[in-house]
Design a protein around this motif. Structure first.
Motif, PDB file in Angstrom:
ATOM      1  N   LEU A  93      25.801  -0.247  33.235  1.00  0.00           N
ATOM      2  CA  LEU A  93      25.292   0.394  32.009  1.00  0.00           C
ATOM      3  C   LEU A  93      26.182  -0.010  30.842  1.00  0.00           C
ATOM      4  O   LEU A  93      27.351  -0.356  31.035  1.00  0.00           O
ATOM      5  N   TRP A  94      25.637   0.054  29.634  1.00  0.00           N
ATOM      6  CA  TRP A  94      26.414  -0.303  28.454  1.00  0.00           C
ATOM      7  C   TRP A  94      27.283   0.904  28.078  1.00  0.00           C
ATOM      8  O   TRP A  94      26.780   1.958  27.668  1.00  0.00           O
ATOM      9  N   THR A 139      27.126   3.088  24.783  1.00  0.00           N
ATOM     10  CA  THR A 139      25.780   3.515  24.412  1.00  0.00           C
ATOM     11  C   THR A 139      25.399   4.742  25.230  1.00  0.00           C
ATOM     12  O   THR A 139      25.780   4.854  26.392  1.00  0.00           O
ATOM     13  N   ILE A 165      16.754   0.580  25.386  1.00  0.00           N
ATOM     14  CA  ILE A 165      16.897  -0.789  24.866  1.00  0.00           C
ATOM     15  C   ILE A 165      15.816  -1.764  25.367  1.00  0.00           C
ATOM     16  O   ILE A 165      15.254  -2.517  24.570  1.00  0.00           O
ATOM     17  N   VAL A 189      13.300  -3.914  22.887  1.00  0.00           N
ATOM     18  CA  VAL A 189      13.181  -5.375  22.917  1.00  0.00           C
ATOM     19  C   VAL A 189      11.736  -5.795  23.175  1.00  0.00           C
ATOM     20  O   VAL A 189      11.206  -6.658  22.476  1.00  0.00           O
ATOM     21  N   HIS A 190      11.095  -5.159  24.150  1.00  0.00           N
ATOM     22  CA  HIS A 190       9.790  -5.655  24.596  1.00  0.00           C
ATOM     23  C   HIS A 190       8.604  -4.910  23.989  1.00  0.00           C
ATOM     24  O   HIS A 190       7.485  -5.409  24.033  1.00  0.00           O
ATOM     25  N   ARG A 202      16.395   2.237  33.670  1.00  0.00           N
ATOM     26  CA  ARG A 202      16.424   1.165  32.663  1.00  0.00           C
ATOM     27  C   ARG A 202      15.598  -0.041  33.122  1.00  0.00           C
ATOM     28  O   ARG A 202      14.947  -0.698  32.321  1.00  0.00           O
ATOM     29  N   GLU A 242      28.028  -6.053  31.873  1.00  0.00           N
ATOM     30  CA  GLU A 242      27.185  -5.589  30.766  1.00  0.00           C
ATOM     31  C   GLU A 242      26.493  -6.767  30.062  1.00  0.00           C
ATOM     32  O   GLU A 242      25.394  -6.615  29.537  1.00  0.00           O
ATOM     33  N   TYR A 267      22.466  -7.310  29.449  1.00  0.00           N
ATOM     34  CA  TYR A 267      21.759  -7.688  28.216  1.00  0.00           C
ATOM     35  C   TYR A 267      20.798  -8.844  28.483  1.00  0.00           C
ATOM     36  O   TYR A 267      19.664  -8.845  28.010  1.00  0.00           O
TER      37      TYR A 267
END
Lengths: 277, 262
Positions: free
Chosen positions: A98-99, A102, A110, A114-115, A160, B130, B134
């Protein structure tokens, strides 16, 4: 049931070699993952499972050979094709990935940003909430990954990967770090993915998961794919070097049905009951 | 024979790293061109980078600029008085602060603060997968993580250089008031400075700041991405980012100065 050899391949590795620094993880490996099927690759720690699934997902370029997505060489993808592939796929990392900077909400949002950039904030938040609630997560969306246990992080990672409803889902050891309740949630999600005909590729060392969901089964050992094919065929072929892995599955006996196409949720549940016998 | 083989191997390794670095730089330039042309999820990364590199460095830059301006004044005054050339003080301030020390010291401060932060942050992201995450959702790490940092650091260095120049000249004025028995009014002091300051002086400093900004940000992001998998590589990436940035800043400073004066 999809035929591992005859069905159209969603992803195919042809003579693919994976290297990590100076170390060769696997060499000239070929395998085709059928469209619309759940494929499970079993293997012990260090067998090359993560490298294999990352290569199949286009995250690890092959040192030699090619990786094909529905017949197209992923190495030749332009920006547009790459984005289309990412929109059609989701990836669950072994260690969640995971980021860290965030929130949980944004981690799951996210892929949608994006999509599906036309979604407004309310629609986006609703999709995030709905996806997380499928995994039993209803609050704490403002928390950061560091505030969660490793099992909780894994659930968020699964959310996610699924939030944008991909047709192709990669799961690298999805059951690691999960407690029994969370495993049940994962099984529910896998049942639903199967019932909707999604292509699911899983690497794991969890034979229970393979028994319940594998349409196709492969066994990876020290970078070599020792067996690959339809579940029953692979299990039946248990030879000496596969005994430890496959004998355990063979001992479980027949499965209720490899693909719960009718009354899917119930079939998944029934299969689950049988596996406990 | 063994020596030749070892040299050959090192040369191959060095060339391969150099080619990779050039390829990385090319990708960064290409993606920078695209950044403003499309709707970007990377805008908030850019905003945060400017906030961290630019806004949060205002304090330390001001303190340093005042101190440097004062030092230049003290040293310059004592030397020039010996030669009876006190009127050259203003020219020296403009040349030393605006053209040289402003961009150079600002770049050093940003390298120490943001260069290490960027390299270690990206290195940590690599180790925790990470960056792969992305890529898995379709975000190009260069356009999403590198380009906003390159733009953010470069814009910040340019702004901070102008800010440094203002505070450097102000620091010089403050010291002049203590040293001079008959203090100069600030209007007169600024008037004399502005009468000497040329557009070339300003552009020269800004051009250097632009180049230094690119150097610091590209080197730091490159070093961050050079981490492979072990957390022990992260501090090494930070150290390399600082070392290589300092060397390249000095080299490019000499090159740009030669271009301006040749």
């Amino acid at each position: 049931m999809p035929d591992a050899t005859a069905a159209t391949a969603a992803i195919e590795l042809r003579d693919a070699t994976a290297v990590s620094g100076e170390y060769e993880v696997f060499k000239r490996l070929s395998v085709a993952f059928p469209e619309g099927a759940t494929t499970v690759i079993l293997g012990s720690t260090g067998s090359g499972k993560s490298s294999l699934i990352k290569m199949a997902a286009g995250l690890l370029p092959p040192a030699e050979g090619v990786v094909l997505f529905r017949g197209q060489d992923m190495g030749r993808f332009g920006r547009k094709e790459e984005l289309a592939f990412r929109a059609a796929s989701g990836f669950v990392f072994q260690d969640a990935a995971l980021w860290a900077n965030t929130s949980i909400q944004d981690n799951v949002a996210i892929p949608l940003r994006v999509h599906q950039p036309k979604l407004n904030q309310a629609e986006l938040a609703e999709k995030v909430r709905a996806t997380l609630s499928r995994l039993g997560w209803t609050e704490g969306l403002a928390l950061r990954p560091v505030d969660l246990s490793s099992g909780e992080q894994k659930l968020v990672s699964i959310a996610r990967a699924l939030v944008h409803d991909p047709s192709l889902v990669f799961m690298d050891d999805p059951g690691s770090s999960l407690d029994e309740d969370s495993m049940d949630k994962l099984y529910e999600v896998l049942s639903e993915l199967k019932s909707r005909g999604k292509t699911v590729i899983i690497t794991t060392n969890n034979s229970e998961l393979a028994y319940r969901y594998a349409d196709c089964l492969g066994v990876l050992k020290s970078g070599a794919l020792l067996a690959f094919g339809r579940y029953e065929e692979t299990v039946a072929k248990a030879e000496s070097e596969l005994d430890v892995t496959l004998a355990r599955l063979r001992a479980r006996g027949d499965r209720v049905g490899p693909k719960p196409s009718a009354g899917q949720a119930e079939a998944g549940s029934e299969m689950s009951q049988r596996s406990d016998v | 024979m063994k020596l030749l083989s070892s040299l050959g191997s090192k040369a191959r390794s060095y060339s391969s790293r150099l080619l990779y670095a050039l390829g990385f730089f090319y990708e960064v330039l290409k993606e920078t061109g695209r950044f403003f042309r499309k709707s970007q999820v990377g805008y908030w990364v850019l905003r945060n980078q400017i906030l961290f590199t630019g806004y949060e460095a205002l304090g330390i830059t001001a303190i340093m600029a005042i101190a440097i301006g004062a030092a230049v004044n003290v040293i310059g005054s004592s030397i020039q008085q010996q030669f009876g050339q006190s009127q050259l003080m203003y020219s020296m301030l403009i040349i030393v602060i605006t053209r040289e020390l402003g961009p150079l010291l600002t770049a050093f401060v940003i390298t120490a603060r943001s260069g290490t932060a960027i390299a270690t942050e990206l290195g940590t992201m690599v180790v925790h997968h990470e960056i792969e995450a992305y890529m898995a959702v379709g975000l190009n790490p260069i356009s999403y993580l590198v380009v906003p940092r390159v733009i953010g650091v470069t814009v910040s260095i340019v702004i901070l250089t102008v800010y440094f120049n203002l505070f450097g000249l102000l620091g010089s004025y403050v010291v002049a008031q203590f040293l001079n028995p008959t203090p100069t009014p600030i209007i007169e002091y600024m008037g004399k400075l502005l009468s000497i300051l040329t557009v070339t002086d300003v552009l020269s400093g800004i051009m250097k700041a632009l180049v230094f900004g690119m150097v610091v940000s590209v080197v730091s992001t490159y070093q961050g991405f050079s981490v492979n998998r072990a957390s022990t590589e992260i501090p090494v990436a930070g150290i390399r980012a600082v070392g290589q940035s300092f060397i390249l800043i000095i080299v490019t400073d000499v090159v740009v100065t030669l271009m301006q004066y040749a």
